[in-house]
Design an enzyme around this catalytic site. Structure first.
Site, PDB file in Angstrom:
ATOM      1  N   LYS A  56      34.910  -9.301  28.136  1.00 54.64           N
ATOM      2  CA  LYS A  56      36.240  -9.722  27.958  1.00 54.64           C
ATOM      3  C   LYS A  56      36.648 -10.101  26.526  1.00 54.64           C
ATOM      4  CE  LYS A  56      38.027  -9.477  32.333  1.00 54.64           C
ATOM      5  NZ  LYS A  56      39.318  -8.737  32.678  1.00 54.64           N
ATOM      6  N   SER A 307      28.867  -5.214  33.079  1.00 52.14           N
ATOM      7  CA  SER A 307      30.199  -5.924  32.386  1.00 52.14           C
ATOM      8  C   SER A 307      30.076  -7.338  32.041  1.00 52.14           C
ATOM      9  CB  SER A 307      31.304  -5.458  33.102  1.00 52.14           C
ATOM     10  OG  SER A 307      31.122  -5.732  34.587  1.00 52.14           O
TER      11      SER A 307
END
Lengths: 321, 321
Positions: A56, A307
């Site tokens: 992110k 991720s």
């Protein structure tokens, strides 16, 4: 149904993002896995090693960097209790600006503390009031809202992962990407299709939050009730695509597989024991797809994006026990 | 007492090694730690992400690459039950040559299987017979022995870690390195002192296997009984320096701290929970030094080498419970 033309993020946008995030996001390597299937050799892209523990930071930093100096001086706002909140707080700290992070009451104290430790102001609100309160701060303060996925600058930032994959493994055949709101896969697919149109990009999604799979099958956005999506252990994958990210996926994504909860848990254990990486369940779904859905996927040189790695210590201990 | 001049490995040797290992060893990033002490910001060098799960691939591959074609064609031998064995097997496979790995009876089957899976021939011998049997294979087959640390080519390979640290963090002040046989710290210190003489390089060693600390204090090699060294949970740090690696340490290492067993266990947990990295106990000692011995160490920008991650699943579960 789209009401107008949607402009997709381009390789140029992503290359510009890569220049902005250099020195802030970690340039993660591709990690070769000796335990992969020889017919489909596996590399991992360990985004769990980023500051704040997830990819992110790439999109959040790029979006903050794209604001004008005037906009930035008024601060930024995000509503999220997850990795995006900390990414925005981190980006704001790098620029020396204020950040307001709107989180619902009941958010684990450890997440509130982590966000505050990054210098952000945590705004606690009743459940369901996050978006409203965030827009109030935008109106009152003139602050800029940094959305978690529904913005071209966020998508372009996430797409830098695709550039790095191509730089490190030019002959890649398949990239597996977790999907939820779709910012990550939109950016990665835009990079891959621009630079390596012969490589395939597949989404991996929890069966229990498979709204994207349903949407891609239907050819339009299909909404699932939040109570359904909230069932998956992959708590970072409970969002739904926006028109913007769905347009990217329809145009650029080659396929999607869904993974069961036990497959996600198994992938967390395999990543820890065989790749020495701690992944949160959401971060392990692409690997779960690789491990448990070989028959549905193209063969060849495969990259699975890991991720994120922000998993509660007790939950991790339980997953590895 | 040295009986002659010992030539230390140079930056040129290490740069040549870096060219050889490119594309085989992973170019690991420096991972910034938000949880570090602001007065001594911390980066990790995650060598647990290497093929075979440890830095050993760098030295082993460089040593095999330095053989002549004729030597290589006759194969390579190693005696080790640890990460070095798998590193030699992996390097041999990359070159398409034979490898004999001599291990003592009683070596866990999982390690034997992993070494065989890399195509090496595992030679099981009675305890205490490893070195003898390895030299027999050298004599019978003309194979080249690849030692775990006592060789300039192995040291130069490990030193590539230092080159990468300087490339990624030119202003580094302190590098913390686990020490046992001393190949890793000898190479890293040679790189750092050649390129950044102002940066300090400190060794970190388990208290229960602190023969290097005793040797550096005494100014000559001090041997500890193997029964003493075998007490530490850090099973990769039970070796002792050679004259060659000790000469590097006397000349190039600025200091040493020793860490307690509980500090090592704590560092394994911190690395998993806060840095998303699975480290074996031996791989966590530099981080243990950072976390628990701040008062003994110089301040400033610190890099801790996470040297490996090959820990038994049950042992990891116990460490994180």
């Amino acid at each position: 149904m789209h009401t107008g033309v949607v402009n997709l993020v381009t390789v140029d946008d992503i290359e510009a993002a890569a220049a902005r995030i250099q020195g802030v996001a970690v340039r993660t390597p591709l990690v070769p896995c000796l335990w992969g299937d020889p017919d489909r050799p596996l590399w991992l892209k360990p985004e769990n090693l980023q500051p704040v523990g997830a990819f992110k930071i790439r999109g959040a930093y790029n979006a903050v960097a794209r604001l004008t100096d005037e906009q930035r001086a008024r601060g930024v706002v995000a509503y999220s209790s997850g990795n995006h909140a900390q990414a925005v707080a981190y980006a704001a700290r790098e620029f020396g600006i204020r950040a307001w992070i709107v989180v619902p009451e009941g958010t684990p104290q450890v997440k509130v503390d982590a966000t505050r430790a990054l210098g952000a102001e945590v705004v606690l609100v009743a459940a369901g009031q996050r978006e409203t309160r965030a827009y109030e701060i935008v109106a009152e303060r003139g602050a800029a809202l940094i959305p978690p996925f529904d913005h071209p600058d966020v998508i372009a930032g996430q797409g830098t992962i695709g550039l790095e994959i191509v730089a490190d493994l030019a002959e890649v055949d398949l990239v597996l990407v977790p999907v939820s709101g779709g910012g990550l896969i939109s950016g990665v697919a835009a990079a891959m299709k621009g630079l390596r149109p012969g490589a395939q990009v597949w989404a991996v999604e929890p069966e229990l939050a498979a709204d994207t799979a349903a949407s891609l099958r239907a050819g339009h956005l299909v909404s699932w009730p939040v109570e359904d999506r909230d069932r998956t252990i992959a708590d970072g994958l409970r969002s739904q695509p926006s028109e913007l990210t769905f347009a990217h996926q329809r145009a650029l994504v080659d396929g999607i597989v869904t993974v069961a909860e036990d497959e996600i848990r198994d992938a967390v254990a395999v990543l820890a024991h065989r790749a020495n990486l701690v992944a949160e369940p959401s971060g392990a779904v692409a690997t779960a797809g690789y491990l448990h859905h070989a028959g549905e996927l193209p063969r060849g040189r495969t990259v699975a994006v890991v991720s994120g790695g922000n998993v509660d210590p007790a939950a991790l201990a339980a997953l590895l026990a």
